[in-house]
Write an enzyme that holds these catalytic residues in place. Sequence first.
Site, PDB file in Angstrom:
ATOM      1  N   ASP A 207       0.790  -1.234   0.000  1.00  0.00           N
ATOM      2  CA  ASP A 207       0.000   0.000   0.000  1.00  0.00           C
ATOM      3  C   ASP A 207       0.827   1.291   0.000  1.00  0.00           C
ATOM      4  OD1 ASP A 207      -2.157  -1.615   0.019  1.00  0.00           O
ATOM      5  OD2 ASP A 207      -2.831  -1.147   2.049  1.00  0.00           O
ATOM      6  N   SER A 574      23.501   2.904 -17.795  1.00  0.00           N
ATOM      7  CA  SER A 574      24.766   2.734 -17.061  1.00  0.00           C
ATOM      8  C   SER A 574      24.777   3.484 -15.734  1.00  0.00           C
ATOM      9  CB  SER A 574      25.935   3.238 -17.901  1.00  0.00           C
ATOM     10  OG  SER A 574      25.912   2.646 -19.159  1.00  0.00           O
ATOM     11  N   GLY A 619      29.583   0.237 -19.568  1.00  0.00           N
ATOM     12  CA  GLY A 619      30.783   1.015 -19.909  1.00  0.00           C
ATOM     13  C   GLY A 619      31.791   0.939 -18.775  1.00  0.00           C
TER      14      GLY A 619
HETATM   15  N1  LIG Z   1      -3.558  -1.793  17.143  1.00  0.00           N
HETATM   16  C1  LIG Z   1      -3.002  -2.991  17.098  1.00  0.00           C
HETATM   17  N2  LIG Z   1      -2.632  -3.637  18.233  1.00  0.00           N
HETATM   18  C2  LIG Z   1      -2.064  -4.843  18.190  1.00  0.00           C
HETATM   19  N3  LIG Z   1      -1.824  -5.507  17.053  1.00  0.00           N
HETATM   20  C3  LIG Z   1      -2.156  -4.930  15.908  1.00  0.00           C
HETATM   21  C4  LIG Z   1      -2.760  -3.648  15.854  1.00  0.00           C
HETATM   22  N4  LIG Z   1      -2.969  -3.338  14.577  1.00  0.00           N
HETATM   23  C5  LIG Z   1      -2.531  -4.379  13.869  1.00  0.00           C
HETATM   24  N5  LIG Z   1      -2.034  -5.326  14.650  1.00  0.00           N
HETATM   25  C6  LIG Z   1      -1.492  -6.632  14.257  1.00  0.00           C
HETATM   26  O1  LIG Z   1      -0.879  -6.546  12.991  1.00  0.00           O
HETATM   27  C7  LIG Z   1      -1.546  -7.429  12.079  1.00  0.00           C
HETATM   28  C8  LIG Z   1      -1.490  -6.887  10.686  1.00  0.00           C
HETATM   29  O2  LIG Z   1      -2.157  -5.633  10.588  1.00  0.00           O
HETATM   30  P1  LIG Z   1      -2.992  -5.240   9.277  1.00  0.00           P
HETATM   31  O3  LIG Z   1      -3.938  -6.328   8.991  1.00  0.00           O
HETATM   32  O4  LIG Z   1      -3.523  -3.888   9.490  1.00  0.00           O
HETATM   33  O5  LIG Z   1      -1.951  -5.265   8.115  1.00  0.00           O
HETATM   34  P2  LIG Z   1      -0.713  -4.302   7.822  1.00  0.00           P
HETATM   35  O6  LIG Z   1       0.434  -4.677   8.692  1.00  0.00           O
HETATM   36  O7  LIG Z   1      -1.140  -2.896   7.865  1.00  0.00           O
HETATM   37  O8  LIG Z   1      -0.312  -4.743   6.375  1.00  0.00           O
HETATM   38  P3  LIG Z   1      -1.101  -4.473   5.012  1.00  0.00           P
HETATM   39  O9  LIG Z   1      -1.948  -3.267   5.207  1.00  0.00           O
HETATM   40  O10 LIG Z   1      -0.033  -4.275   4.025  1.00  0.00           O
HETATM   41  O11 LIG Z   1      -1.903  -5.692   4.763  1.00  0.00           O
HETATM   42  C9  LIG Z   1      -2.930  -7.547  12.656  1.00  0.00           C
HETATM   43  O12 LIG Z   1      -3.581  -8.692  12.201  1.00  0.00           O
HETATM   44  C10 LIG Z   1      -2.648  -7.620  14.135  1.00  0.00           C
HETATM   45  O13 LIG Z   1      -2.202  -8.884  14.509  1.00  0.00           O
HETATM   46  O1  LIG Z   2      -5.654 -10.056   1.337  1.00  0.00           O
HETATM   47  P1  LIG Z   2      -6.688  -9.449   2.208  1.00  0.00           P
HETATM   48  O2  LIG Z   2      -6.534  -9.873   3.622  1.00  0.00           O
HETATM   49  O3  LIG Z   2      -8.037  -9.666   1.665  1.00  0.00           O
HETATM   50  O4  LIG Z   2      -6.455  -7.878   2.241  1.00  0.00           O
HETATM   51  C1  LIG Z   2      -6.597  -7.011   1.163  1.00  0.00           C
HETATM   52  C2  LIG Z   2      -5.987  -5.707   1.570  1.00  0.00           C
HETATM   53  O5  LIG Z   2      -4.614  -5.879   1.809  1.00  0.00           O
HETATM   54  C3  LIG Z   2      -3.873  -4.949   1.074  1.00  0.00           C
HETATM   55  O6  LIG Z   2      -3.465  -5.587  -0.104  1.00  0.00           O
HETATM   56  C4  LIG Z   2      -2.643  -4.519   1.820  1.00  0.00           C
HETATM   57  O7  LIG Z   2      -2.998  -3.797   2.926  1.00  0.00           O
HETATM   58  C5  LIG Z   2      -4.873  -3.842   0.795  1.00  0.00           C
HETATM   59  O8  LIG Z   2      -4.513  -3.017  -0.275  1.00  0.00           O
HETATM   60  C6  LIG Z   2      -6.125  -4.612   0.579  1.00  0.00           C
HETATM   61  O9  LIG Z   2      -7.221  -3.805   0.843  1.00  0.00           O
HETATM   62 MG   LIG Z   3      -2.022  -1.632   6.328  1.00  0.00          MG
END
Ligand SMILES: Nc1ncnc2c1ncn2[C@@H]1O[C@H](COP(=O)(O)OP(=O)(O)OP(=O)(O)O)[C@@H](O)[C@H]1O
Ligand SMILES: O=P(O)(O)OC[C@H]1O[C@](O)(CO)[C@@H](O)[C@@H]1O
Ligand SMILES: [Mg+2]
Length: 805
Positions: A207, A574, A619
Amino acid sequence: MKIAVLTSGGDSAGMNAAVRAVVRAGILRGCDTWVVREGYEGLVLGNIEGPRDSDSPPEVPIDLSGHAMDPVVKNLRFGDGELLRNGEGDAFVTDDKGRTLKGRHIVHVGWDDVKGWLSEGGTLIGTARSKSFRTPEGRLAGARSLIKEGIDALVVCGGDGSLTGADKLRSEWPSLVKTLLETNVITQAQASSYGHLRIVGLVGSIDNDMALTDMTIGAPTALHRICESIDNINTTASSHSRAFVIEVMGRHCGWLALQAGVSAGADFIFIPEKPAAAGAWEDEMCDTITTHRKVGKRKTIVIIAEGALDTALNPIKPDDVKEVLRDRLGLDTRVTTLGHTQRGGKPCAYDRILATLQGVEAVETLLSATPDDPSYMIGISENKLTRVPLVEAVEMTQAVAKAIESKDFAKAMALRDPEFAESYRNFVVTSSLNISNQVPLQKRLQIAIIHIGAPAGGMNAATRTAVRFCVDRGHVPLAIHNGFKGLLAGNITELSWLLVDNWMTRGGSELGTNRTLPSVDLGAVAARFQEHKFDALFLIGGFEAFSSLLILENARDLYPAFNIPMVHLPATISNNVPLTDFSLGSDTSLNALVEACDTIRQSASASRNRVFVVETQGGQCGYIATMGALASGAVLVYTPEVGIDLNVLSKDVKRLKTRFQLDLKGKSQGRIVLRNESASSVYTTEVITQILQEEGPPLFDARLASLGHTLQGGIPSPLDRARAVRLASKCMTFLEDHAHSLRSHPQRRAPRESAAMITIEGTSIFMTPVQDVVKHADMKNRRANHTWWEGYKGLAEQLGGLSFM
Ligand SMILES: Nc1ncnc2c1ncn2[C@@H]1O[C@H](COP(=O)(O)OP(=O)(O)OP(=O)(O)O)[C@@H](O)[C@H]1O
Ligand SMILES: O=P(O)(O)OC[C@H]1O[C@](O)(CO)[C@@H](O)[C@@H]1O
Ligand SMILES: [Mg+2]
């Protein structure tokens, strides 16, 4: 120190490269290295009690003499890497000899356990969105697992959510340890030893939504996937004269949609940070698209972020947009949701390099951390790695979401990295066809555009940007075809908005390019400048373009026609132009190299015991070879800057032999040696291959592959396209500003600052007078005196695993 690394949240390409770098850099710095499977869920679940096979000592390699203390040898492998790579970790094992990772989430890994991971997509150690880690009980269980396994330091690679979780774990750690002690889960000795958790964040997410870093690991690869798809859709859209509404990922962030809009040349975009006006976006979109259709454009591409909103915070969905295009404009419209294809596939070169460098930096950060230091997130600002307090990055990221919720969109935009708002403005200028920004007639300019030197990815994208900028401002864009030769032959035409529409995706040089310098006939060149009434000149090319600009600036006293603003945008695979960290085309070229090396390695691995000596262009500059080695996992790299001698060669042969001896019998992987074409005039690629072929057997044999002009790449990479738009826009503003100031203060000789090169240096972009660039140039060897990537040859070789042998 025992370091563990986990990946969390949505997977992203480059996470494996990050894990590999943490493991290998950790080992090189004398640490024990562990991986946590399934993100935070693995921490919560921990390892089953009782006997297990993960800690079995490394299998003893056949010849340890003289190398027993080598950290690579000591941590060669613990046997679970293959299981992880093949996805067999959770396989049901019936016989007691079989290995399994069932019940084991925190796993000891060694050097070879992460072999080949650099090029793998997704995350081999698994990831999860762990509900339980969001609860205090879950985090308590996580702390218990870490202490039980004796882990001192944790690297978390994930997105904004994962790093929020990491920050929580860090802030709660003392109270978690206290609770575990009070409930007799851990001993007083453990509580004292593990009283301080060292934790560092690597930002891995497609993202690119984390504050205080320009880029997250995986976002560039996702952009590659998106641009590949849109490039494909373009041709069918054009064939049928259709409209396509393309939904890209990004729940709360429009970076992917914005950069896709810029790099793929879309007509209209919807992003959450700049919501479309509620009740008015339909008119705005239809007006824009009608203007494009009126000049003859056959296709319409609208990109919409998953989290797109209007200013009243109503979600805007692809079908809403489709209905408007169909019902109001009568366009035959299709919706394509790219979905998880965006998260899949191999990491692009940039993600491999970013993940590798940041992984190494994460280890250094952990090693130097004191209890008084905050926990850091490793970021990047332009081309400089940064350490940012995790808590600040998390707070700032949350502030963006809050700003959007409270409809403070200007703040949301400002809180993203500085390039975000700039990219949005550039998107508007390069996509729309509107005349409201045109300058008064007397301020309009004839701006000539010329390509010089070898072709490089992004030259056409930069030209398209220049043309679109001219149209937006009312200037006349003049193409000089076929370089200075073409100029002398009078090969000059005016370019139009529509003509350049498809140029974002075109490789090579649409204008035609060659290495002829203006010194071929300066007087005649000046005459052409005068005849065609050039008010400004935009040069796109490599070292020759730099030399050309220098020649023109030096001749300003003799030829008044050269007293116009002139700017050079470095474009060469290059990357040998002085002062600038990146030239256009260098990213495209690295991607071509990485793709070729992946294929070559596959062949080498299949043949077992094979070394490929791969020759690169470049180069007298070792940039592609060096960064290509980091991105492809080559074990040795030869550059012109360092050169090759007999001593080096004989040492390298010995090191390769030792390494092959340490491989599991019958399972030797292929290895790649990268050699720049000019690294030595005597020890040529052929000679080195022959030496290895002579010395290697029975341990290994050797083959040669020369990548040659394939390194110019086909379709330019999204990063080169986006860079082209950003830098070319700045160049055009520079030309406009200087032309206006020269007109209002006519002078016999234009000031030296009005002949400049655009340079990316560390965290900043400059317009550097070409006369100042000279001081940084090695004119004989056609490269810079100093480069930012010099030290990476050593790093690539260290991570390849030969340097300690
Ligand atoms: N506020 C929070 N407190 C504790 N753990 C958290 C919190 N927010 C997120 N996490 C942990 O981090 C994990 C991943 O967070 P999230 O699903 O938001 O994805 P992300 O790390 O933002 O990655 P992406 O957005 O790229 O999928 C959550 O499933 C949870 O285990
Ligand atoms: O693979 P999942 O858990 O459905 O999540 C999709 C989400 O994860 C991301 O790929 C990364 O945060 C978002 O752009 C999208 O909304
Ligand atoms: Mg995220």
